[in-house]
Structures are given as structure tokens and as C-alpha cells.
Enzyme design. Sequence first.
Site, PDB file in Angstrom:
ATOM      1  N   ARG A  41       0.658  -0.879   0.545  1.00 14.72           N
ATOM      2  CA  ARG A  41      -0.454   0.386   0.093  1.00 14.72           C
ATOM      3  C   ARG A  41       1.140   1.349   0.190  1.00 14.72           C
ATOM      4  NH1 ARG A  41      -5.599  -1.134   3.561  1.00 14.72           N
ATOM      5  NH2 ARG A  41      -6.071  -2.509   2.694  1.00 14.72           N
ATOM      6  N   ASP A 153     -15.143   8.399  11.257  1.00 12.23           N
ATOM      7  CA  ASP A 153     -13.764   7.874  11.098  1.00 12.23           C
ATOM      8  C   ASP A 153     -12.486   8.638  11.321  1.00 12.23           C
ATOM      9  OD1 ASP A 153     -13.628   5.181   8.712  1.00 12.23           O
ATOM     10  OD2 ASP A 153     -12.197   6.113   9.107  1.00 12.23           O
TER      11      ASP A 153
END
Length: 280
Positions: A41, A153
Site C-alpha cells: 500500500r 472515521d
Amino acid sequence: MVLVVNIIRLTDREFQLISSLVYKICGIKLGEKKRSLVAARLQKVLLAGGFGSFQEYYEYIIQDTSGEALLNLVDQISTNHTYFFREKEHFDFLINVALPGISEEQRNTGRRKVRIWSAGCSSGEEPYTLAMILKEYLGGNALHMDAGILATDISFSVLETAMAGIYPADKMLQVPISYRQRYFSPLKDGNWAVKQCLKDMVLFRRLNLMSREFRFKGLFQVIFCRNVMIYFDKATRRELIEKLHRYTETGGYLLIGHSETLDREAGLYKYIKPSIYKRI
């Protein structure tokens, strides 16, 4: 012509530095099994930024006083897999048990407030599902109710997606056709847009669940915190549950992921059924 892309190797020490930083900031425990995920990633971030090693990238993050580099790291590491009506039994419980209980309490007390928190809301499918269910349940009484959903979030990128409220057609497969017609508008490019009546029910905010306090004005009757604690170690889970307990009304509900459990000996929540608990 063959395009050759150099793969930057993640050393043991570099993985330890990055995993320790992620744990310190957001409580996510990156074990050895996550090493390849971290390397994959972050490759594009290193290449795009011109970094020659993960060590250089790490030093850049800790020296960045704006905090943007750290937030980008969290965005890359966070897993944000979700979909509308995920784990349907939770929403069935909301419709058949939690909301009728809230309605009865309100009839007895005269209160007109309903508050639900979607903690770890990702790209918005969960809070919008909650909004649809709340709209359907309240029906004609919606105008007389102060009903709202807080959706939080840690990732700015997923919050931007959630606030935009635009989803591809394959994301809509789990949404009942009647709900799709009432709460979404088809776009010319094949995507679907959440209607304003649904957006008005959801307040999106960035929140790190590892923050000492959440600074909420009130308590919640229902909290959805699903598939979040699976990334935490035991101590971090215990700390988070204690904070969630402080913001749950007495008799309110906490719903977690099916692969997660609570320590019943802690005496904070009563077990109702798998992944569903009631505040004591």
C-alpha cells in the site's frame, strides 16, 4: 518497450518504525502478517514522493508539522471495506427491538430525540443505511422528531466519499429497490447519488477513536462500532469499550462485528446476542 518499476524493500526496522507509529496514533496493531500489505500500500506513496526508502518516508512523516503526511499514512493503512445493509441481522434488531424500545421510552418521557452513532463509518454505506431505516421507521412522525446520525472515521479520504454520497451501480445491489427509488437519484454516468433528505440526517466528522475524549454534547441510544476492534490489541479494545460506554445511554445498545467480542466480566454491557450488547 518494457516498463520496469523498482520495488522498494521494507526492512525489519522500517516495518517496526511504521507499525509503532500507526499503533501510537490510531491503535491499529500491525502484526507480521500485515507486513506485505503495508509494503504494497505504501509503494505508490514512496514512488510518487520520490522517497528512496521507507526510512526516508518515516522521517518525512514525523518531521511534517502540518500533520498531512501522517493522515495520508493512516488513509493508506486503514481498511475500509463496507457495503449497504452489511450484516442485515443488526438492522433487523434495530427495527424490531431497539427503535420500538426508544419509541416506548419517548412516549413515557415526552422526549423527541433519537441519536445513533456510526463509529468507523468508512465510505458512508453504514450511516446512510441507518438513515434509511430511521426514515422508514419514523414515517410521518419524522417531522416531529429530532433524529440524527453521527458518522465518524479517522480517514479524510473515505469521509469525502461519504459526504459526496455518490456510489457505483454495483454498490447498490444490496439496497432494496423501493429504498433505491426513494432515497437515491440515478446519474447519467450510471452512478447513484444519495438524496438530500437522507444527507440531512447524517453528520460526518473526522474522529480518532484513540482520542482521550470525544467532546460529544449528548449520549447515544445506539452505537454501531463494527469491525473496528479487530485491528486493536486487548488493551486498546478495553480502552475503547470504556469510552463507548461513557457515551451510551443507560439501556442503549452497542453493536459490534460478528468476529468481535466484549469482556462480559467488565460489567459495562449486558450480552443480548452475538455482537449485540446493552449498556448496564
